[in-house]
Scaffold this active site. Structure first.
Site, PDB file in Angstrom:
ATOM      1  NE  ARG A  23      12.466 -21.156  50.459  1.00 24.78           N
ATOM      2  CZ  ARG A  23      11.992 -22.068  49.601  1.00 24.78           C
ATOM      3  NH1 ARG A  23      12.812 -22.854  48.949  1.00 24.78           N
ATOM      4  NH2 ARG A  23      10.708 -22.202  49.386  1.00 24.78           N
ATOM      5  CE1 TYR A  38      17.490 -29.569  49.394  1.00 25.77           C
ATOM      6  CE2 TYR A  38      18.094 -27.581  50.583  1.00 25.77           C
ATOM      7  CZ  TYR A  38      17.155 -28.323  49.908  1.00 25.77           C
ATOM      8  OH  TYR A  38      15.891 -27.828  49.743  1.00 25.77           O
ATOM      9  CG  HIS A  63      11.258 -26.505  50.630  1.00 33.28           C
ATOM     10  ND1 HIS A  63      12.018 -25.710  51.459  1.00 33.28           N
ATOM     11  CD2 HIS A  63      12.067 -26.836  49.596  1.00 33.28           C
ATOM     12  CE1 HIS A  63      13.228 -25.571  50.937  1.00 33.28           C
ATOM     13  NE2 HIS A  63      13.288 -26.259  49.801  1.00 33.28           N
ATOM     14  CE1 TYR A  66      17.488 -23.794  52.294  1.00 30.19           C
ATOM     15  CE2 TYR A  66      16.222 -25.762  52.799  1.00 30.19           C
ATOM     16  CZ  TYR A  66      16.651 -24.818  51.894  1.00 30.19           C
ATOM     17  OH  TYR A  66      16.236 -24.896  50.591  1.00 30.19           O
ATOM     18  CG  HIS A  78      13.004 -28.827  45.827  1.00 31.16           C
ATOM     19  ND1 HIS A  78      12.969 -27.573  45.267  1.00 31.16           N
ATOM     20  CD2 HIS A  78      13.770 -28.705  46.946  1.00 31.16           C
ATOM     21  CE1 HIS A  78      13.692 -26.739  45.999  1.00 31.16           C
ATOM     22  NE2 HIS A  78      14.188 -27.408  47.032  1.00 31.16           N
TER      23      HIS A  78
END
Lengths: 245, 204
Positions: free
Chosen positions: A160, A111, A163, A150, A165
Site C-alpha cells: 500500500r 497498525y 495513506h 506496508y 483513512h
C-alpha cells in the site's frame, strides 16, 4: 407535511467517478461486491437528514495523533506532519462543524489492531486515531506522523502507498463518505489496486495531498493540504421548489 | 449553479480491515483516547418509544460472515422525526441521538444495536414511509459504503404502502430489507453482499 428536508434533494452520485464494487485486482472485493444493480431513487427525508455532532465533546488532543496516545512527556515516532484542508459540498459551500475521523499506520507501517500481523514494531506512543470538527469555514487540521507504506496479502508482492483513512459525515446521511488520502510523489500510488480501482486518473488525483510549505511550521513539521468534497444538493430542484411555494 | 461548475465528490476508498482504529478505537483495544466509542449508545432512560434490538451478520459471496464489518444506523425518533437540523419539523426527542455505530464481533461477525422503534417518516405528496432504519456498511473489500434499509416484519400494512419498497424488483427481494421479529422487541437483520439472497442496496 411535504416530506421534504430543509436543504432539498441531493445530486445523484457519479458512480463512474467512484471505484466499482467489483475491482478484481483488489482481491477482497471479489466476494464482497454486490452484483445486482443498486436501487436508484431520489433522496428522502431519511437521507437528507443526518446526525449533528456539534455537541459531542471533542478532547483537546483528539486531533493530535503525535500526543493523544503518548505517555506524559512523550510523543509518537516518525516525521511530524500537519494535515489540513477544507470540507465542501459539490457547489463549493463549506461544511462547518462536521465530524472528520482519521486512522493510520505508524511510521513503520504497522497498525495498532488485533488482526494486524506485519513484522514492523508497534510504537508504544502511537494509537493511530484522531478526530475533529471542521470550523465555521469548513477547515480541519490534524497533527500526526507520516505513516509508512506496508505490504499486504493481495498479490505476491503488494504494497500500500502511505495513506491516511478519512471518515466524513457532512450535514446529511446522504453525504456519508469514507476515503483515503495519499501523499504527492509516492510511486506506490500507481501500483496499488485499491487506488487504481478508481476508474479515472483525475479522480485519483483529488485524493493526493499536496506538500504545503505555506502551512509548514519552521523547525517543527511539514504540512500537507488535502481538501474533500461531499455530495451537494440539487440547486435546480431546490430553487424551483422555493419559487413554487 | 450551473451543472458544469459543480465539483466532483471525493472518490470513495475502502475503509479497510482496520476501520475500528478510527471509528471504534476502544473496541479494538485503543483505550484512553476517546472516553467512549462514538455511536455505541443510542438511547437513555428518558428516550421515548418502544425499546428494540437489531442483531445480525454480514455475509460474503461464499456465505462466510464478514467479521471486520462496521455498521452504522440512522433513524427517526418514535414520532418519526429526525434529530437533525435538516428536519424542518425540528422537535425531535432530545433524548434520542438517532445515529449508532457497531462493529461486527471479531470472532462471530454478529452486530447488535439497541434502539427504539422508529415512527413513520413523511414522503412526498402527503404519503408516509413505513418505519425503517437506514443502514450503512463498510469493510475490507467494500470500495464504497453500502447503504440499505431495515424495515420490520410486523409492520406489514405500512410496508405494503412504502414508496421505496414499492420499487423493489423482483418482488421477492423485498424480503432482504425486512428484519424478522424474534419476539420481545428483538429483530434479526442479516445482510448478504452477494449470492441468491443478495440484499437490496440503495443509490439514494
Amino acid at each position: 407535511m411535504s416530506g421534504e428536508s430543509a436543504g432539498g434533494r441531493f445530486l445523484p452520485r457519479e458512480r463512474d467517478w467512484h471505484p466499482p464494487a467489483l475491482a478484481p485486482d483488489y482481491r477482497s472485493s471479489r466476494l464482497r461486491s454486490p452484483r445486482a444493480p443498486l436501487l436508484s431513487l431520489p433522496s428522502t427525508l431519511s437521507e437528507e437528514t443526518g446526525p449533528v455532532f456539534g455537541h459531542v465533546s471533542i478532547g483537546e488532543l483528539d486531533h493530535d495523533l503525535v500526543h493523544n496516545y503518548a505517555a506524559a512527556g512523550a510523543s509518537a515516532l516518525g516525521p511530524r506532519i500537519l494535515v489540513h484542508g477544507y470540507v465542501r459540498d459539490q457547489s463549493g459551500r463549506p461544511l462547518p462543524h462536521t465530524l472528520v475521523e482519521i486512522w493510520q499506520a505508524n511510521a513503520g507501517g504497522r497498525y495498532r489492531h488485533p488482526n494486524e500481523t506485519y513484522i514492523a514494531p508497534l510504537d508504544p506512543n502511537f494509537g493511530g486515531c484522531g478526530r475533529c470538527l471542521t470550523d465555521a469555514d469548513g477547515h480541519y487540521r490534524f497533527q500526526t506522523i507520516q505513516p509508512a507504506p506496508y505490504p499486504w496479502p493481495n498479490g505476491p508482492n503488494s504494497w500500500r502507498p502511505a495513506h491516511i483513512h478519512f471518515s466524513l459525515f457532512g450535514e446529511a446521511f446522504a453525504q456519508r463518505l469514507v476515503t483515503q488520502m495519499y501523499f504527492e510523489g509516492d510511486p506506490l500510488i500507481e501500483l496499488c489496486p485499491i487506488v487504481q480501482a478508481i476508474p479515472r486518473a483525475d479522480a485519483i488525483d483529488t485524493l493526493v495531498a499536496r506538500l504545503d510549505m505555506d502551512a509548514a511550521l519552521p523547525m517543527d513539521m511539514l504540512a500537507w493540504r488535502f481538501d474533500l468534497v461531499l455530495r451537494g444538493r440539487d440547486q435546480t430542484y431546490f430553487d424551483n421548489r422555493t419559487e413554487g411555494l | 449553479m450551473a451543472e458544469d461548475k459543480l465539483l466532483h465528490e471525493s472518490p470513495s476508498q475502502t475503509a479497510g480491515p482496520y476501520v475500528h482504529i478510527g471509528c471504534l478505537p476502544n473496541f479494538c483495544g485503543i483505550g484512553g483516547v476517546y472516553a467512549a466509542d462514538p455511536g455505541s449508545v443510542l438511547v437513555n432512560a428518558d428516550t421515548r418509544g418502544e425499546r428494540i434490538a437489531i442483531t445480525g451478520r454480514v455475509f460474503d459471496g461464499e456465505g462466510e460472515p464478514v467479521k471486520d464489518a462496521v455498521l452504522e444506523i440512522w433513524q427517526a425518533d418514535a414520532a418519526g422525526v429526525y434529530p437533525s437540523a435538516s428536519d424542518p419539523r425540528g422537535d425531535a426527542d432530545p433524548n434520542f441521538f438517532g445515529w449508532g455505530r457497531a462493529a461486527a464481533d471479531l470472532a462471530t461477525g454478529e452486530y447488535r444495536f439497541e434502539t427504539i422503534r422508529p415512527g413513520r417518516v413523511p414522503f412526498a405528496e402527503g404519503r408516509l414511509q413505513a418505519p425503517h432504519v437506514t443502514c450503512w456498511i463498510v469493510a475490507r473489500g467494500i470500495n464504497m459504503g453500502l447503504q440499505t434499509r431495515i424495515y420490520f416484519a410486523d409492520e406489514a400494512e405500512a410496508n405494503a404502502q412504502d414508496p421505496l419498497l414499492a420499487l423493489v424488483e423482483p418482488r421477492a427481494r423485498i424480503d432482504t430489507l425486512i428484519a424478522a421479529s424474534d419476539g420481545d422487541g428483538s429483530y434479526r437483520f442479516d445482510i448478504h453482499l452477494q449470492g441468491a439472497r443478495e440484499t437490496v442496496f440503495l443509490d439514494i
